[in-house]
Design an enzyme around this catalytic site. Structure first.
Site, PDB file in Angstrom:
ATOM      1  N   HIS A  52       3.755  -4.364  -4.305  1.00  0.00           N
ATOM      2  CA  HIS A  52       3.640  -3.717  -2.991  1.00  0.00           C
ATOM      3  C   HIS A  52       4.831  -2.781  -2.813  1.00  0.00           C
ATOM      4  O   HIS A  52       5.794  -2.819  -3.579  1.00  0.00           O
ATOM      5  CB  HIS A  52       3.619  -4.785  -1.894  1.00  0.00           C
ATOM      6  CG  HIS A  52       2.287  -5.459  -1.762  1.00  0.00           C
ATOM      7  ND1 HIS A  52       1.477  -5.305  -0.658  1.00  0.00           N
ATOM      8  CD2 HIS A  52       1.617  -6.279  -2.604  1.00  0.00           C
ATOM      9  CE1 HIS A  52       0.366  -6.001  -0.835  1.00  0.00           C
ATOM     10  NE2 HIS A  52       0.425  -6.612  -2.010  1.00  0.00           N
TER      11      HIS A  52
ATOM     12  N   VAL B  86       0.411   2.004  -2.645  1.00  0.00           N
ATOM     13  CA  VAL B  86       1.096   3.185  -2.113  1.00  0.00           C
ATOM     14  C   VAL B  86       0.508   3.523  -0.741  1.00  0.00           C
ATOM     15  O   VAL B  86      -0.706   3.713  -0.620  1.00  0.00           O
ATOM     16  CB  VAL B  86       0.897   4.394  -3.062  1.00  0.00           C
ATOM     17  CG1 VAL B  86       1.549   5.646  -2.479  1.00  0.00           C
ATOM     18  CG2 VAL B  86       1.447   4.094  -4.453  1.00  0.00           C
ATOM     19  N   ASN B  87       1.349   3.596   0.246  1.00  0.00           N
ATOM     20  CA  ASN B  87       0.884   3.958   1.578  1.00  0.00           C
ATOM     21  C   ASN B  87       1.784   5.029   2.190  1.00  0.00           C
ATOM     22  O   ASN B  87       1.372   6.151   2.448  1.00  0.00           O
ATOM     23  CB  ASN B  87       0.850   2.688   2.465  1.00  0.00           C
ATOM     24  CG  ASN B  87       0.244   2.959   3.832  1.00  0.00           C
ATOM     25  OD1 ASN B  87      -0.414   3.970   4.027  1.00  0.00           O
ATOM     26  ND2 ASN B  87       0.462   2.069   4.778  1.00  0.00           N
ATOM     27  N   THR B  88       3.071   4.692   2.372  1.00  0.00           N
ATOM     28  CA  THR B  88       3.994   5.598   3.068  1.00  0.00           C
ATOM     29  C   THR B  88       4.069   6.974   2.409  1.00  0.00           C
ATOM     30  O   THR B  88       4.130   7.996   3.107  1.00  0.00           O
ATOM     31  CB  THR B  88       5.398   4.954   3.131  1.00  0.00           C
ATOM     32  OG1 THR B  88       5.255   3.657   3.713  1.00  0.00           O
ATOM     33  CG2 THR B  88       6.354   5.771   3.965  1.00  0.00           C
TER      34      THR B  88
ATOM     35  N   GLY C  40       5.053   0.567  -3.046  1.00  0.00           N
ATOM     36  CA  GLY C  40       5.144   1.516  -4.157  1.00  0.00           C
ATOM     37  C   GLY C  40       5.871   2.812  -3.829  1.00  0.00           C
ATOM     38  O   GLY C  40       6.264   3.543  -4.740  1.00  0.00           O
TER      39      GLY C  40
ATOM     40  N   ASP D 136      -3.034 -12.747   3.053  1.00  0.00           N
ATOM     41  CA  ASP D 136      -1.579 -12.850   3.046  1.00  0.00           C
ATOM     42  C   ASP D 136      -1.160 -14.030   3.921  1.00  0.00           C
ATOM     43  O   ASP D 136      -0.990 -13.901   5.127  1.00  0.00           O
ATOM     44  CB  ASP D 136      -0.950 -11.551   3.560  1.00  0.00           C
ATOM     45  CG  ASP D 136       0.568 -11.597   3.543  1.00  0.00           C
ATOM     46  OD1 ASP D 136       1.128 -12.670   3.218  1.00  0.00           O
ATOM     47  OD2 ASP D 136       1.193 -10.579   3.862  1.00  0.00           O
TER      48      ASP D 136
ATOM     49  N   ASP E 292      -5.950  -5.151   2.971  1.00  0.00           N
ATOM     50  CA  ASP E 292      -4.528  -5.225   2.622  1.00  0.00           C
ATOM     51  C   ASP E 292      -3.804  -6.122   3.632  1.00  0.00           C
ATOM     52  O   ASP E 292      -3.890  -5.878   4.836  1.00  0.00           O
ATOM     53  CB  ASP E 292      -3.958  -3.795   2.650  1.00  0.00           C
ATOM     54  CG  ASP E 292      -2.539  -3.712   2.135  1.00  0.00           C
ATOM     55  OD1 ASP E 292      -2.175  -4.510   1.250  1.00  0.00           O
ATOM     56  OD2 ASP E 292      -1.797  -2.838   2.620  1.00  0.00           O
ATOM     57  N   HIS E 293      -3.123  -7.148   3.164  1.00  0.00           N
ATOM     58  CA  HIS E 293      -2.354  -8.064   4.028  1.00  0.00           C
ATOM     59  C   HIS E 293      -3.190  -8.634   5.169  1.00  0.00           C
ATOM     60  O   HIS E 293      -2.780  -8.582   6.337  1.00  0.00           O
ATOM     61  CB  HIS E 293      -1.121  -7.368   4.612  1.00  0.00           C
ATOM     62  CG  HIS E 293      -0.082  -7.057   3.596  1.00  0.00           C
ATOM     63  ND1 HIS E 293       0.722  -8.022   3.036  1.00  0.00           N
ATOM     64  CD2 HIS E 293       0.288  -5.886   3.026  1.00  0.00           C
ATOM     65  CE1 HIS E 293       1.540  -7.446   2.161  1.00  0.00           C
ATOM     66  NE2 HIS E 293       1.286  -6.165   2.129  1.00  0.00           N
TER      67      HIS E 293
ATOM     68  N   GLY F 143       7.592   0.662   2.944  1.00  0.00           N
ATOM     69  CA  GLY F 143       8.213   1.779   3.659  1.00  0.00           C
ATOM     70  C   GLY F 143       9.330   2.408   2.833  1.00  0.00           C
ATOM     71  O   GLY F 143       9.371   2.280   1.617  1.00  0.00           O
TER      72      GLY F 143
HETATM   73  P1  13P Z   1       4.445   1.598   0.875  1.00  0.00           P
HETATM   74  O1  13P Z   1       4.039   1.986   2.269  1.00  0.00           O
HETATM   75  O2  13P Z   1       5.892   1.321   0.766  1.00  0.00           O
HETATM   76  O3  13P Z   1       3.965   2.577  -0.132  1.00  0.00           O
HETATM   77  O4  13P Z   1       3.747   0.191   0.566  1.00  0.00           O
HETATM   78  C1  13P Z   1       2.349   0.083   0.634  1.00  0.00           C
HETATM   79  C2  13P Z   1       1.913  -1.322   0.477  1.00  0.00           C
HETATM   80  O5  13P Z   1       2.536  -2.121  -0.189  1.00  0.00           O
HETATM   81  C3  13P Z   1       0.664  -1.716   1.135  1.00  0.00           C
HETATM   82  O6  13P Z   1       0.423  -3.073   1.011  1.00  0.00           O
END
Ligand code: 13P
Length: 292
Positions: A207, A230-232, A209, A105, A84-85, A178
């Protein structure tokens, strides 16, 4: 079953649903995402940022862990292990380490350099059956300490980078990594439509999400978004469940040595279950259940 992400995203685009990319941070995260995706019969993408890769001991460690877990847990749904990135060096390292998909990226580089490096990485990745995501124009928010404003990509630049042979494209449409600021103006659906046309319906990646209202997610999927990161969201529920467990005093030694609430397997369980519940919610929202 480890695969690249090209076919699963083209199927998602054609079937009008999206595949979730859930970023992983450790073994518990990985197991939570894999087991839930299997239970829901959903394809899935495990995202690994450069920071998370370093945290877990390096890309080779991550690749070995994911491969072993995929095999040992008997995961049959399609799983892509995706950088990712990544910068240029990280992209090369992940190709070498056995990832099945990479995001290069180059959005912070001069556009010509982004194009040149994307082309080179596409050639290298494709020679090994690895799929490639690229990005033009910064997507906003903070990830691994990098901050940018919610930008909207230029459709002409999107077309140029798609012509490099990439498999899917991250194009900013006002999304931010975020937590979204209270005054966020929402996704730019007019821009999404233009990008979709200009890129001849390549699978598009959304990105940031976390925190996008469900109706906007559904609208975005209907208009060409096939992968949602989705990460945060998972971090928030993991932290909240862990804090609740600790505050309930369950992690404290009791003296009689019976409950052993401080055992890491117990301490991390509520967070693990919270990630599984969040992944289930997102898979349903994205519509990728029973699409494996
Ligand atoms: P969020 O942390 O906002 O869910 O974004 C995750 C993301 O886009 C990872 O590349």
């Amino acid at each position: 079953m480890l695969v690249n992400a090209k076919e699963m995203l083209e199927k998602a685009r054609d079937g009008h649903y999206a595949v979730g990319q859930f970023n992983i941070n450790n073994l518990e995260w990985t197991k939570a995402v894999l087991t839930k995706s299997q239970e829901m019969n959903s394809p899935v993408i495990l995202g690994v940022s450069m920071g998370a890769g370093k945290y877990m001991g390096g890309y080779k460690v991550v690749a070995a862990m994911v491969r072993a877990m995929d095999e040992t847990l008997g995961i049959t749904v399609p799983v892509a292990l995706h950088l990712d990135h990544g910068n240029y060096e990280a992209a090369k390292a992940c190709i070498e380490a056995g990832f099945t998909s990479i995001m290069f990226d180059g959005s912070s580089l001069p556009f010509d350099e982004n194009i040149e490096k994307t082309k080179e990485l596409v050639k290298l990745a494709h020679s090994k059956g690895i799929s490639v995501e690229a990005e033009v124009g910064a997507i906003g928010g903070t990830e691994d300490g990098i901050t940018a404003d919610g930008e909207v990509a230029d459709p002409a630049e999107c077309k140029k980078i798609v012509d490099c042979g990439i498999d899917f494209l991250a194009a900013g449409i006002g999304n931010i990594h975020g937590i979204y600021p209270k005054n966020w103006s929402g996704l730019h659906f007019d821009a999404l439509e233009k990008i979709n046309q200009a890129t001849n319906h390549i699978p598009l990646v959304l990105h940031g999400g976390t925190g996008i209202p469900d109706d906007q997610i559904v609208h975005a999927i209907r208009n060409g978004v096939s992968k949602i990161n989705v990460n945060t969201d998972c971090q928030l529920v993991f932290a909240a469940a862990t804090i609740e467990y600790v505050n309930a005093g369950l992690a404290a030694p009791t003296g009689d040595n019976k409950t052993k609430g401080y055992d890491p397997r117990k301490l991390l369980k509520p967070g693990y279950e919270a990630i599984r519940a969040k992944v289930e919610e997102k898979i349903k929202l994205f519509g990728s259940d029973n699409k494996a």
